[in-house]
Scaffold this active site. Structure first.
Site, PDB file in Angstrom:
ATOM      1  N   ARG A 224       0.842  -1.199   0.000  1.00  0.00           N
ATOM      2  CA  ARG A 224       0.000   0.000   0.000  1.00  0.00           C
ATOM      3  C   ARG A 224       0.875   1.246   0.000  1.00  0.00           C
ATOM      4  O   ARG A 224       1.948   1.264   0.629  1.00  0.00           O
ATOM      5  CB  ARG A 224      -0.869   0.037   1.269  1.00  0.00           C
ATOM      6  CG  ARG A 224      -2.011  -0.935   1.266  1.00  0.00           C
ATOM      7  CD  ARG A 224      -3.100  -0.551   0.254  1.00  0.00           C
ATOM      8  NE  ARG A 224      -4.209  -1.484   0.278  1.00  0.00           N
ATOM      9  CZ  ARG A 224      -4.343  -2.521  -0.557  1.00  0.00           C
ATOM     10  NH1 ARG A 224      -3.450  -2.742  -1.501  1.00  0.00           N
ATOM     11  NH2 ARG A 224      -5.391  -3.316  -0.472  1.00  0.00           N
ATOM     12  N   HIS A 272      -0.607   0.175  -9.669  1.00  0.00           N
ATOM     13  CA  HIS A 272      -1.374  -0.681  -8.739  1.00  0.00           C
ATOM     14  C   HIS A 272      -2.018  -1.864  -9.487  1.00  0.00           C
ATOM     15  O   HIS A 272      -3.212  -2.120  -9.339  1.00  0.00           O
ATOM     16  CB  HIS A 272      -2.435   0.136  -7.974  1.00  0.00           C
ATOM     17  CG  HIS A 272      -2.856  -0.544  -6.683  1.00  0.00           C
ATOM     18  ND1 HIS A 272      -3.219   0.145  -5.541  1.00  0.00           N
ATOM     19  CD2 HIS A 272      -2.975  -1.846  -6.346  1.00  0.00           C
ATOM     20  CE1 HIS A 272      -3.540  -0.705  -4.584  1.00  0.00           C
ATOM     21  NE2 HIS A 272      -3.403  -1.926  -5.057  1.00  0.00           N
TER      22      HIS A 272
HETATM   23  C1  GLV Z   1      -5.045  -5.020  -4.004  1.00  0.00           C
HETATM   24  O1  GLV Z   1      -4.446  -4.020  -3.762  1.00  0.00           O
HETATM   25  C2  GLV Z   1      -5.477  -6.003  -3.030  1.00  0.00           C
HETATM   26  O2  GLV Z   1      -5.617  -5.673  -1.840  1.00  0.00           O
HETATM   27  O3  GLV Z   1      -5.716  -7.154  -3.433  1.00  0.00           O
END
Ligand code: GLV
Length: 309
Positions: A224, A272
Site C-alpha cells: 500500500r 497498482h
Molecule cells: C489489491 O491491492 C489487493 O488488496 O488485493
C-alpha cells in the site's frame, strides 16, 4: 438472498457472469442499483464509500475484493459484528508471485542499468552474482508473502521474511517482531513490502528503516502507498542508500502527473496492478464461502478487527 458488488475497475460484467456461473440463484446487485436493501445479505466490495455498508440491515458477511482490507477498516462506520473476509484466491497469489519474481530478478540482474545503456547504445557488460549470493527480505509472510518467498527460495535466493509472529517456511529465514526488524533489515539487499496496512505499519518504509539496510539496497513495494514515506524514498535514492525502487502503490493514486517518481531514473512505476483479483476464481471463492456460511460452517480468512488483517 442478494449480494451487492462494488469495484473501481471496469470489470463488473465479468463478475456478474462469474457469479451467475458459480451460483445461478444468487441475486447479484451492482452498487448503484441496490434495490430493496433488506434483501442484501452479502457484500463484495472495494473501497465502499463510508457508512454505506451500515445501511444494509441484514448484512451477514463482507467480502473484500482485494487481499488488503484497509479500504474497509478505514470506515469508522463499518458495521460491528459483521465478519470481514479477505480475498485469498490462487490467481491473485500467482499474480503477486509473478510481480515479485519479475522485479527481484530485475533488481538482482541490474536490468534497469542495462536498459539505460541500450538507450545510449553503450555496450557495457554488467556482471552480477547468481541467486544464492543475493539476500532478499520479505516484510509480511501472509498468503502472498509466503508464496513469493517459497518461489524465490526455489530459485535459490537467500530469502528471509519478517512478520509479527514469525513463520516456519522451509528454506526461508524467519525474523519477527520489533526485535527482529533490525537484524532482518541489516541482511536485506532487496527488500519487498507485502505487509497489511495497519496503524502499526503506516509509513514503515521511512528514512530510519532505509538507514538499517545495507548501503545500495533496493526496495519493492506492492502493498500500500500508506506504507511509504515518499520524500524519504527520494532522499534515500539521492544519497545512494537505496539504489533503485519498484513501486506499485502510492500515497495518492493515480500518481499525480507532476510527481517526481514519474521520471526518476531509479524508480520503476506500475499502476497498482501487481495483482488483481480474477473474477472467475474470486467469485468461485466467495460462492464457496456463502455455501459454507449457509451450512453454518466457519469461514476461512476472517479478519481480526483488532489486528486489521
Ligand atoms: C489489491 O491491492 C489487493 O488488496 O488485493
Amino acid at each position: 438472498m442478494a449480494l451487492i458488488f462494488r469495484t473501481e475497475f471496469a470489470r463488473i460484467a465479468a463478475w456478474r457472469e462469474a457469479f451467475k456461473r458459480h451460483m445461478p440463484d444468487l441475486d447479484f446487485r451492482a452498487w448503484d442499483e441496490p434495490g430493496d436493501v433488506a434483501d442484501i445479505e452479502f457484500a463484495m466490495v472495494w473501497k465502499p464509500p463510508r457508512g454505506v455498508l451500515r445501511s444494509f440491515p441484514n448484512l451477514k458477511v463482507i467480502f473484500s475484493l482485494g487481499a488488503g482490507v484497509d479500504h474497509l477498516f478505514s470506515d469508522p462506520e463499518l458495521p460491528e459484528g459483521v465478519p470481514v473476509v479477505r480475498m485469498i484466491e490462487p490467481e491473485l497469489t500467482r499474480g503477486m508471485t509473478e510481480y515479485v519474481v519479475l522485479h527481484v530478478l530485475r533488481h538482482h540482474r541490474r536490468q534497469r542499468e542495462m536498459e539505460a545503456n541500450q538507450r545510449e547504445r553503450k555496450w557495457r557488460q554488467v556482471i552480477t552474482p547468481t541467486a544464492p549470493a543475493r539476500k532478499v527480505g520479505i516484510m509480511g509472510l501472509g498468503e502472498l508473502g509466503a508464496t513469493a518467498a517459497k518461489v524465490l527460495a526455489a530459485l535459490e535466493f537467500d530469502v528471509a521474511g519478517w512478520s509479527r509472529m514469525g513463520k516456519d517456511i522451509p528454506g526461508v529465514g524467519s525474523f519477527h517482531g520489533a526485535g527482529g526488524l533490525g537484524p532482518f533489515l541489516a541482511r536485506s539487499e532487496i527488500l519487498i513490502c507485502l505487509l497489511p496496512l495497519t496503524p502499526d505499519t503506516e509509513k514503515i518504509l521511512n528514512a530510519d528503516l532505509f538507514a538499517k539496510l545495507p548501503k545500495g539496497a533496493s526496495l519493492i513495494n506492492a502493498a500500500r502507498g500508506g506504507h511509504q514515506a515518499e520524500e524519504d524514498i527520494l532522499a534515500a535514492l539521492d544519497s545512494g542508500q537505496l539504489s533503485e525502487v519498484t513501486l506499485d502503490v502510492f500515497q495518492t493514486e493515480p500518481l499525480p502527473a507532476g510527481h517526481p517518481f514519474w521520471d526518476h531514473p531509479k524508480v520503476t512505476i506500475t499502476p497498482h496492478n501487481a495483482s488483481i483479483t480474477d473474477p472467475d476464481s474470486g467469485a468461485r471463492r466467495v460462492v464457496e464461502n456463502i455455501r459454507r456460511f449457509r451450512r453454518g460452517e466457519p469461514l476461512p480468512n476472517i479478519v481480526d478487527p483488532k489486528a486489521g488483517y
